[in-house]
Motif scaffolding. Structure first.
Motif, short mmCIF file in Angstrom:
data_model
loop_
_atom_site.label_atom_id
_atom_site.label_comp_id
_atom_site.label_asym_id
_atom_site.label_seq_id
_atom_site.Cartn_x
_atom_site.Cartn_y
_atom_site.Cartn_z
N LEU A 53 22.42 34.63 11.04
CA LEU A 53 21.95 34.50 12.41
C LEU A 53 20.78 35.45 12.63
N SER A 54 19.70 34.93 13.18
CA SER A 54 18.53 35.77 13.43
C SER A 54 18.78 36.76 14.57
N GLY A 55 19.66 36.38 15.49
CA GLY A 55 20.01 37.28 16.59
C GLY A 55 20.98 38.36 16.16
N SER A 56 21.50 39.09 17.14
CA SER A 56 22.32 40.26 16.81
C SER A 56 23.80 39.94 16.63
N THR A 57 24.32 38.92 17.33
CA THR A 57 25.76 38.68 17.34
C THR A 57 26.08 37.20 17.55
N TRP A 58 27.09 36.73 16.84
CA TRP A 58 27.63 35.39 17.10
C TRP A 58 28.53 35.46 18.33
N SER B 212 29.93 34.88 7.92
CA SER B 212 28.58 35.32 8.26
C SER B 212 28.44 36.82 7.98
N ASN B 213 27.19 37.22 7.74
CA ASN B 213 26.89 38.64 7.56
C ASN B 213 26.39 39.26 8.87
N THR B 214 26.55 38.52 9.97
CA THR B 214 26.21 39.01 11.30
C THR B 214 27.49 39.23 12.09
N ASP B 215 27.54 40.29 12.88
CA ASP B 215 28.73 40.56 13.69
C ASP B 215 29.11 39.34 14.53
N ILE B 216 30.42 39.15 14.69
CA ILE B 216 30.94 38.01 15.44
C ILE B 216 31.74 38.55 16.63
N LYS B 217 31.31 38.19 17.83
CA LYS B 217 31.95 38.70 19.05
C LYS B 217 32.57 37.53 19.81
N LEU B 218 33.89 37.43 19.74
CA LEU B 218 34.62 36.37 20.42
C LEU B 218 35.19 36.95 21.71
N SER B 219 34.75 36.42 22.85
CA SER B 219 35.11 37.03 24.13
C SER B 219 35.71 36.02 25.11
N PHE B 220 36.56 36.54 25.95
CA PHE B 220 37.11 35.78 27.08
C PHE B 220 36.85 36.56 28.36
N PRO C 114 23.74 42.09 2.81
CA PRO C 114 22.44 42.31 3.45
C PRO C 114 21.80 41.00 3.93
N ARG C 115 20.83 41.11 4.83
CA ARG C 115 20.11 39.94 5.34
C ARG C 115 18.95 39.56 4.41
N ASN C 116 18.32 40.55 3.79
CA ASN C 116 17.17 40.31 2.94
C ASN C 116 17.59 39.78 1.57
#
Length: 374
Positions: free
Chosen positions: A74-79, A118-126, A195-197
């Protein structure tokens, strides 16, 4: 049951976008190599899902379990639980249904897992609505990162599960596709420390190879060889856009992976043996300076010739070495390989120069008796 898919032949067209998935598959393989390699397994690349780890019964006839992966960066910071996330999960649930219905023979105890990784943080919220807040509902956040890297769907807080369910259901309704809700029990979500790179990913894979398979003397070459196997398979088109686990062209067999690592080890041992004794061997077989300076290429080419079953002369040399271990009869490698060359010429009609017979004998000797070499 086989499945036709509009996206079934993404192989060639998607190569540029598949690097993360390919590297991720190798990361997972190396990270748990001791366990995975102890089983009968094969990998599928860009087949049903980004990649599959398929485990067979000991008799190799039936599939016992499949671990299917949808690997996304993911190009952004968080899923978060947004439209894109819902679309991916809906696709994965469809994959679960397709795997269940695939015509490949399966054990009665067959199971599968569907992993979003994913190598991007995943934030599942309610976030509760006003009425829910009045009734005591509180905001809930479930994070997947380096502190909590894996969550089966059934272990996620109920309110978040409901939100995922609703988002995926709404996506399926809008896209006019079937919502395979029963597959949610097979879903799991995973964060990977990767890593992303792409260059940093390669460095991580080489480091992981060093830690998990310390006996491999050239981890960089081993990583590149395994990635080349993955590239070869991912580039194959699904025939007639049909996706089937019975399609062997989309598989990398576990034995191929083990053999690839063994090839690297054997080549490295051969380089080492040559370097340690190059002076006397060069004199004995009058090896030109040009070949001495490019010995790695000469040895690699010779191994390729030995693998070619239609190359009769190299097969004769290989079989002779296999049947005759001269290591207990000579005190020096120069005398031992001279004896091999002489014996092979005496017993067979071979139209190769002595130097070619020597290199073939050298490579075959390390292949069959290399376990004693340090």
């Amino acid at each position: 049951m086989t499945k036709k898919s509009k996206a079934a032949n993404s192989g060639i067209d998607a190569l540029l976008g598949f690097e993360f998935q390919r590297n991720c598959a190798l990361y997972l393989l190396l990270d748990d190599y001791a366990h995975i390699s102890s089983q009968e397994f094969f990998l599928c690349i860009e087949h049903h899902d980004d990649f599959l780890f398929c485990y067979r019964s000991d008799c190799r006839s039936n599939i016992e379990a499949i671990h299917s992966y949808q690997a996304k960066k993911l190009s952004g910071s968080t899923w978060t639980i947004d439209a894109r996330f819902a679309e991916i999960i809906a696709k994965m649930l469809g994959v679960g249904n397709d795997l269940k219905n695939d015509s490949a023979p399966k054990c009665k105890s067959y199971t599968h897992k569907l992993t979003f990784i994913s190598n991007t943080d995943i934030k599942l919220s309610f976030s509760p609505k006003k009425e829910e807040k009045k009734n005591g509902k509180e905001e809930i956040t479930h994070l997947l990162n380096e502190q909590n890297c894996m969550s089966p769907y059934n272990e996620i807080p109920e309110e978040i599960k409901n939100k995922i369910h609703e988002k995926v259901r709404d996506h399926c309704l809008e896209a006019s596709i079937i919502y395979h809700e029963t597959e949610l029990c097979n879903l799991q979500i995973q964060w990977i420390d990767f890593p992303r790179n792409k260059n940093s990913q390669k460095d991580t894979l080489v480091g992981l190879m060093c830690r998990k398979l310390p006996h491999v003397s050239d981890p960089s070459a081993a990583v590149e060889l395994l990635l080349s196997l993955f590239r070869d398979v991912e580039a194959v088109y699904n025939q007639g856009k049909i996706i089937s686990l019975l399609d062997r062209t989309k598989r990398i067999e576990g034995n191929e992976i083990k053999k690839a690592i063994n090839v690297i080890e054997t080549e490295q041992k051969t380089f080492k043996l040559w370097r340690a004794h190059s002076a006397e061997l060069s004199r004995k077989f009058q090896v030109p300076v040009g070949i001495q300076s490019s010995h790695e290429s000469r040895i690699k080419d010779t191994f390729e010739l030995l693998k070619d079953m239609s190359n009769n002369e190299h097969q004769i040399i290989k079989n002779f070495i296999k049947q005759n271990n001269y290591s207990m009869s000579y005190s020096g490698y120069d005398d031992m390989f001279h004896a091999y060359v002489t014996s092979i010429k005496d017993k067979s009609s071979i139209n190769l120069k002595d130097i070619d017979i020597f290199f073939a004998a050298l490579c075959a000797f390390v292949e069959y008796y290399g376990e004693t070499l340090k």
